[in-house]
Design an enzyme around this catalytic site. Structure first.
Site, PDB file in Angstrom:
ATOM      1  N   LYS A 259       0.706  -1.054   0.371  1.00  0.00           N
ATOM      2  CA  LYS A 259       0.001   0.267   0.043  1.00  0.00           C
ATOM      3  C   LYS A 259       0.725   1.340  -0.333  1.00  0.00           C
ATOM      4  CE  LYS A 259      -2.396  -0.972   3.845  1.00  0.00           C
ATOM      5  NZ  LYS A 259      -1.644  -1.764   4.218  1.00  0.00           N
TER       6      LYS A 259
ATOM      7  N   ARG B  82     -10.701   0.890   8.724  1.00  0.00           N
ATOM      8  CA  ARG B  82     -10.912  -0.656   9.821  1.00  0.00           C
ATOM      9  C   ARG B  82     -11.511  -1.531  10.030  1.00  0.00           C
ATOM     10  NH1 ARG B  82      -4.551  -1.141  10.772  1.00  0.00           N
ATOM     11  NH2 ARG B  82      -4.069   0.869  10.696  1.00  0.00           N
TER      12      ARG B  82
ATOM     13  N   ARG C  91      11.409  -6.820   4.471  1.00  0.00           N
ATOM     14  CA  ARG C  91      10.900  -5.653   5.189  1.00  0.00           C
ATOM     15  C   ARG C  91      11.250  -5.381   6.349  1.00  0.00           C
ATOM     16  NH1 ARG C  91       5.587  -2.186   5.369  1.00  0.00           N
ATOM     17  NH2 ARG C  91       4.606  -3.072   6.585  1.00  0.00           N
TER      18      ARG C  91
ATOM     19  N   ARG D 267      12.349  -1.723  11.817  1.00  0.00           N
ATOM     20  CA  ARG D 267      11.349  -2.068  11.840  1.00  0.00           C
ATOM     21  C   ARG D 267      11.237  -3.402  13.419  1.00  0.00           C
ATOM     22  NH1 ARG D 267       6.052   0.348   8.767  1.00  0.00           N
ATOM     23  NH2 ARG D 267       5.195  -1.323  10.297  1.00  0.00           N
TER      24      ARG D 267
END
Length: 190
Positions: free
Chosen positions: A14, A89, A128, A134
């Site tokens: 996204k 959501r 990622r 992260r």
């Protein structure tokens, strides 16, 4: 006006695709995380209310987030449209967003959902995690939990917009440009 929800599980692409969509269609990016940070930094009434709740470890209620979105809609009245990121959501949030937009004589034009199987999502997020730093993308158990959370709680939002004839699924696996062509085709179709 083009009002687009870019939808999909964590790791579906996204972020990558929203940048391309914004550049092509000149949309205003409405990320709930960014909105919350902006309102808190600005010291607005909604921001202070959100900060108090967040400092207590509580979720920010839908009406606060809707209020922040309303502020952005008013701030960008002449915009060619908006791309909604991270919102809605839940079905309740979808209904609240639809009511808010109706108050501005607008509606969601299309929900474009990037469809990626769970194994591919896990691989992408772990990769990622190696480059992003992260921590939530470095733990396989946590990633699986996030994907499950999406599948169980957020996916009904797709059903909500599908019932309105506004849902279009795009294969989120492949070359970035090929996926983007699918998205632009869906937008043009809407």
């Amino acid at each position: 006006m083009l009002n687009l929800i870019l939808f999909g599980p964590p790791g579906a692409g996204k972020g990558t695709q929203s940048e391309k969509i914004i550049a092509k269609y000149k949309l205003i990016h409405l990320s709930t995380g960014d909105l919350l940070r902006s309102e808190i930094q600005g010291g607005t009434e909604l921001g202070l209310r959100a900060k108090t709740l967040m400092d207590q470890g509580l979720l920010v209620p839908d009406e606060v987030v809707i209020g922040m979105i309303d502020n952005k809609l008013k701030e960008h009245k002449g915009a060619p449209g908006f791309i909604f990121d991270g919102f809605p959501r839940t079905v309740a949030q979808s209904e609240a967003l639809d009511a808010l937009l109706a108050g501005h004589n607008e509606s969601i034009s299309v929900m474009v959902a990037l469809v990626v199987d769970d194994n591919e999502l896990l691989t992408r997020l772990l990769n990622r995690g190696k480059t992003s730093g992260r921590p939530d993308d470095q733990n396989e158990e946590l990633i699986s939990k996030r994907i499950h959370e999406y599948n169980s709680k957020t996916k009904p939002v797709a059903d909500y917009y599908q019932a309105q004839g506004k849902y279009i699924a795009i294969n989120g696996i492949g070359e970035i440009e090929t996926i983007f062509e699918g998205i632009t085709g869906a937008i043009e179709q809407a």
